[in-house]
Write a protein that holds these residues in place. Structure first.
Motif, PDB file in Angstrom:
ATOM      1  N   VAL A 148       0.844  -1.196   0.000  1.00 26.06           N
ATOM      2  CA  VAL A 148       0.000   0.000   0.000  1.00 26.06           C
ATOM      3  C   VAL A 148       0.878   1.245   0.000  1.00 26.06           C
ATOM      4  O   VAL A 148       1.780   1.387   0.814  1.00 26.06           O
ATOM      5  N   GLN A 149       0.625   2.164  -0.951  1.00 29.89           N
ATOM      6  CA  GLN A 149       1.368   3.415  -1.015  1.00 29.89           C
ATOM      7  C   GLN A 149       0.840   4.395   0.028  1.00 29.89           C
ATOM      8  O   GLN A 149      -0.376   4.579   0.164  1.00 29.89           O
ATOM      9  N   VAL A 150       1.742   5.023   0.775  1.00 32.37           N
ATOM     10  CA  VAL A 150       1.362   6.036   1.751  1.00 32.37           C
ATOM     11  C   VAL A 150       1.473   7.394   1.075  1.00 32.37           C
ATOM     12  O   VAL A 150       2.572   7.910   0.850  1.00 32.37           O
ATOM     13  N   ASN A 151       0.337   7.967   0.709  1.00 29.44           N
ATOM     14  CA  ASN A 151       0.271   9.269   0.058  1.00 29.44           C
ATOM     15  C   ASN A 151       0.184  10.332   1.139  1.00 29.44           C
ATOM     16  O   ASN A 151      -0.828  10.451   1.827  1.00 29.44           O
ATOM     17  N   LEU A 152       1.245  11.109   1.297  1.00 29.43           N
ATOM     18  CA  LEU A 152       1.272  12.123   2.359  1.00 29.43           C
ATOM     19  C   LEU A 152       0.190  13.178   2.171  1.00 29.43           C
ATOM     20  O   LEU A 152      -0.185  13.844   3.144  1.00 29.43           O
ATOM     21  N   ASN A 153      -0.305  13.347   0.958  1.00 29.75           N
ATOM     22  CA  ASN A 153      -1.382  14.312   0.725  1.00 29.75           C
ATOM     23  C   ASN A 153      -2.691  13.888   1.368  1.00 29.75           C
ATOM     24  O   ASN A 153      -3.607  14.704   1.501  1.00 29.75           O
ATOM     25  N   ASN A 154      -2.786  12.629   1.771  1.00 31.48           N
ATOM     26  CA  ASN A 154      -3.974  12.135   2.458  1.00 31.48           C
ATOM     27  C   ASN A 154      -3.771  12.048   3.971  1.00 31.48           C
ATOM     28  O   ASN A 154      -4.616  11.495   4.670  1.00 31.48           O
ATOM     29  N   VAL A 155      -2.651  12.571   4.460  1.00 24.69           N
ATOM     30  CA  VAL A 155      -2.352  12.574   5.892  1.00 24.69           C
ATOM     31  C   VAL A 155      -2.357  14.032   6.359  1.00 24.69           C
ATOM     32  O   VAL A 155      -1.386  14.766   6.133  1.00 24.69           O
ATOM     33  N   PRO A 156      -3.435  14.515   6.974  1.00 22.28           N
ATOM     34  CA  PRO A 156      -3.573  15.952   7.272  1.00 22.28           C
ATOM     35  C   PRO A 156      -2.413  16.536   8.069  1.00 22.28           C
ATOM     36  O   PRO A 156      -1.978  17.661   7.799  1.00 22.28           O
ATOM     37  N   GLU A 157      -1.878  15.804   9.043  1.00 22.87           N
ATOM     38  CA  GLU A 157      -0.824  16.363   9.896  1.00 22.87           C
ATOM     39  C   GLU A 157       0.536  16.410   9.226  1.00 22.87           C
ATOM     40  O   GLU A 157       1.480  17.022   9.748  1.00 22.87           O
ATOM     41  N   ALA A 158       0.675  15.795   8.049  1.00 20.77           N
ATOM     42  CA  ALA A 158       1.997  15.705   7.416  1.00 20.77           C
ATOM     43  C   ALA A 158       2.552  17.072   7.033  1.00 20.77           C
ATOM     44  O   ALA A 158       3.766  17.274   7.022  1.00 20.77           O
ATOM     45  N   ILE A 159       1.698  18.048   6.722  1.00 21.76           N
ATOM     46  CA  ILE A 159       2.161  19.352   6.252  1.00 21.76           C
ATOM     47  C   ILE A 159       2.566  20.283   7.393  1.00 21.76           C
ATOM     48  O   ILE A 159       3.263  21.285   7.180  1.00 21.76           O
ATOM     49  N   TYR A 160       2.175  19.968   8.625  1.00 23.32           N
ATOM     50  CA  TYR A 160       2.400  20.889   9.732  1.00 23.32           C
ATOM     51  C   TYR A 160       3.757  20.679  10.386  1.00 23.32           C
ATOM     52  O   TYR A 160       4.203  19.540  10.587  1.00 23.32           O
ATOM     53  N   GLY A 161       4.405  21.789  10.734  1.00 24.60           N
ATOM     54  CA  GLY A 161       5.667  21.720  11.453  1.00 24.60           C
ATOM     55  C   GLY A 161       5.472  21.343  12.907  1.00 24.60           C
ATOM     56  O   GLY A 161       4.354  21.279  13.416  1.00 24.60           O
ATOM     57  N   GLN A 162       6.598  21.091  13.587  1.00 19.13           N
ATOM     58  CA  GLN A 162       6.560  20.724  15.000  1.00 19.13           C
ATOM     59  C   GLN A 162       7.647  21.476  15.758  1.00 19.13           C
ATOM     60  O   GLN A 162       8.696  21.810  15.202  1.00 19.13           O
ATOM     61  N   ARG A 163       7.405  21.672  17.031  1.00 21.68           N
ATOM     62  CA  ARG A 163       8.385  22.317  17.904  1.00 21.68           C
ATOM     63  C   ARG A 163       8.175  21.791  19.314  1.00 21.68           C
ATOM     64  O   ARG A 163       7.047  21.657  19.784  1.00 21.68           O
ATOM     65  N   ASP A 164       9.267  21.485  20.005  1.00 19.68           N
ATOM     66  CA  ASP A 164       9.183  21.008  21.385  1.00 19.68           C
ATOM     67  C   ASP A 164      10.503  21.329  22.078  1.00 19.68           C
ATOM     68  O   ASP A 164      11.480  21.734  21.424  1.00 19.68           O
ATOM     69  N   GLY A 165      10.538  21.153  23.395  1.00 19.50           N
ATOM     70  CA  GLY A 165      11.741  21.497  24.138  1.00 19.50           C
ATOM     71  C   GLY A 165      11.950  20.624  25.352  1.00 19.50           C
ATOM     72  O   GLY A 165      11.091  19.833  25.749  1.00 19.50           O
ATOM     73  N   ASP A 166      13.128  20.771  25.937  1.00 20.63           N
ATOM     74  CA  ASP A 166      13.501  20.038  27.146  1.00 20.63           C
ATOM     75  C   ASP A 166      14.357  20.961  28.005  1.00 20.63           C
ATOM     76  O   ASP A 166      15.038  21.867  27.496  1.00 20.63           O
ATOM     77  N   GLU A 167      14.324  20.720  29.320  1.00 21.47           N
ATOM     78  CA  GLU A 167      15.091  21.551  30.249  1.00 21.47           C
ATOM     79  C   GLU A 167      15.617  20.687  31.381  1.00 21.47           C
ATOM     80  O   GLU A 167      14.957  19.735  31.807  1.00 21.47           O
ATOM     81  N   MET A 168      16.812  21.001  31.856  1.00 22.63           N
ATOM     82  CA  MET A 168      17.367  20.290  33.007  1.00 22.63           C
ATOM     83  C   MET A 168      18.214  21.240  33.827  1.00 22.63           C
ATOM     84  O   MET A 168      18.731  22.251  33.323  1.00 22.63           O
ATOM     85  N   THR A 169      18.329  20.914  35.120  1.00 23.13           N
ATOM     86  CA  THR A 169      19.173  21.676  36.044  1.00 23.13           C
ATOM     87  C   THR A 169      20.237  20.747  36.590  1.00 23.13           C
ATOM     88  O   THR A 169      19.916  19.654  37.086  1.00 23.13           O
ATOM     89  N   VAL A 170      21.494  21.158  36.472  1.00 30.32           N
ATOM     90  CA  VAL A 170      22.615  20.330  36.903  1.00 30.32           C
ATOM     91  C   VAL A 170      23.056  20.755  38.293  1.00 30.32           C
ATOM     92  O   VAL A 170      23.250  21.947  38.563  1.00 30.32           O
ATOM     93  N   CYS A 171      23.199  19.768  39.192  1.00 30.22           N
ATOM     94  CA  CYS A 171      23.660  20.046  40.550  1.00 30.22           C
ATOM     95  C   CYS A 171      25.162  19.785  40.657  1.00 30.22           C
ATOM     96  O   CYS A 171      25.682  18.826  40.087  1.00 30.22           O
ATOM     97  N   CYS A 172      25.858  20.623  41.390  1.00 26.91           N
ATOM     98  CA  CYS A 172      27.297  20.475  41.585  1.00 26.91           C
ATOM     99  C   CYS A 172      27.639  20.744  43.034  1.00 26.91           C
ATOM    100  O   CYS A 172      27.486  21.887  43.522  1.00 26.91           O
ATOM    101  N   LEU A 173      28.062  19.696  43.768  1.00 25.99           N
ATOM    102  CA  LEU A 173      28.401  19.823  45.187  1.00 25.99           C
ATOM    103  C   LEU A 173      27.248  20.437  45.970  1.00 25.99           C
ATOM    104  O   LEU A 173      27.411  21.405  46.721  1.00 25.99           O
ATOM    105  N   CYS A 174      26.077  19.878  45.764  1.00 26.20           N
ATOM    106  CA  CYS A 174      24.860  20.265  46.475  1.00 26.20           C
ATOM    107  C   CYS A 174      24.317  21.619  46.037  1.00 26.20           C
ATOM    108  O   CYS A 174      23.334  22.114  46.603  1.00 26.20           O
TER     109      CYS A 174
END
Length: 388
Positions: A148-174
């Protein structure tokens, strides 16, 4: 092997990639230096999805190995190419024989060829020369079905961009230093092999630790479903993960920043997302962006789901159903492309990607040998294969 000098299955036009509904055709080549006693020459078309693994259960003296497996048959047809009715002493004459064959593939219900860690979808042609009171010479040729061919034109979310993030805090000697943040974005969610993912990454390092490397990787995750002892009421799952494509770049020093702008990650030949008509194997993709942090077991990670298709987005390239000039698979029909309802030709940003080249998949060749075939002196067949 003595009088049998060559035994091979050949495809017409050296073609070994087929769409559902097409005719697989070719011939079996047999070369004999002298006549061979023979009851018949047969050919078998096979296609199946198969998942299997073995696990240990119990402990100590009660420990045992348990197999989980699942199978679906797509093709199973035997055809006699040559037969003689004159009894056991009849012989296939010396010389070179070309015995034609053909098979009409079903127009639907065939899964795309696939090779994975715990299962596969394979299509093959096997042949044997039936000899009286002797073991049969055998050969095999594999071929790819596009499924089966996957036609991206039939996948609504395929055209939309994405953005996400991550955050961390590093501890050093308490004492906790400032946070480290990373954001990643892509211009859209759907791609086809041969295209490039446009990646933007921003890292803001307020800590006292350095970040030596930033990496963006296209990951293929495959979910396999099998059944304990083949019992359909006892489903079990296994997962595998492959790094398909990776791009690395420098990170940043403490209290510094690093930015990627429009870094392009190429997509090699890979199967499309999902695996339609195969209930036991599911293929997923994601772009994973990582930033290593010195002196810590953890880093920052952002995961953005990706959809891999076979037919590219019309909105990106600005084509319509009458302007695409992809050549067909040799001997097959040209692929049809339906107009995307959101298409805006003024937004075309690039030429249409190159037509499919049917290269071997990035994962390389896989052994297709049966348990006894390596030691069989009568074996002439293909030993390894990669879908295309």
């Amino acid at each position: 092997m003595g009088k049998l000098k060559a035994y091979k299955i050949c495809f017409d036009g050296d073609r070994d990639v087929y769409n559902p509904g097409e005719v697989v055709s070719g011939y079996v080549l047999i070369e004999l230096s002298e006549p061979m006693k023979c009851r018949g020459v047969r050919i078998k078309f096979e296609g199946e999805a198969y998942v299997n693994w073995i696990e240990s259960e119990g402990s100590d003296d009660d420990r045992k190995s348990v197999s989980s497996w699942a199978r679906k048959i797509y093709l199973d047809e035997v055809v006699t190419l040559w037969a003689h009715s004159g009894g056991e002493n009849q012989k296939l004459p010396a010389g070179t024989h070309h015995m034609p064959y053909q098979l009409q593939l079903p127009s639907s219900g065939l899964a795309n060829s696939f090779e994975g860690d715990h299962g596969y979808v394979r299509y093959s042609i096997k042949s044997n020369i039936e000899r009286p009171r002797k073991s049969d010479p055998k050969t095999r040729a594999m071929f790819t079905v596009t499924g089966v061919q996957v036609n991206l034109n039939n996948v609504p979310e395929a055209i939309y961009g994405q953005r996400d993030g991550d955050e961390m805090t590093v501890c050093c000697l308490c004492c906790a230093s400032g946070p480290i943040t990373m954001t990643a974005s892509i211009d859209r969610s759907g791609y086809t092999p041969g295209e490039k993912i446009k990646v933007n990454i921003d890292v803001d390092n307020h800590s006292s630790r350095s970040i030596p490397k930033i990496e963006a990787t296209l990951i293929q995750r495959v979910k396999y479903t099998a059944y304990r002892g083949g019992n359909m009421s006892s489903p079990r799952n296994k997962y595998s993960k492959e790094r398909v494509s990776t791009k690395s770049g420098p990170g940043c020093e403490p209290h510094d920043k690093s930015s990627w702008r429009e870094q392009f990650l190429p997509i090699p030949p890979i199967p499309a997302s999902g695996l339609a008509d195969c209930p036991f194997i599911d293929i997923l993709y994601a772009l994973v962006c990582e930033a290593d942090v010195t002196g810590t077991p953890f880093g920052l990670e952002v995961t953005l789901p990706i959809i891999i298709g076979n037919i590219p987005l019309q909105q990106v390239y600005g084509y319509d159903s009458n302007s695409v000039d992809y050549p067909p698979i040799p001997g097959g029909p040209a692929p049809s492309i339906e107009p995307h309802p959101l298409a805006d030709h003024a937004q075309a940003t690039a030429p249409l990607p190159p037509p499919p080249s049917y290269e071997s998949l990035y994962s390389g060749q896989t052994s297709v040998m049966g348990a006894n075939e390596p030691d069989d002196e009568n074996w002439f067949g293909q030993q390894s294969f990669a879908p295309r």
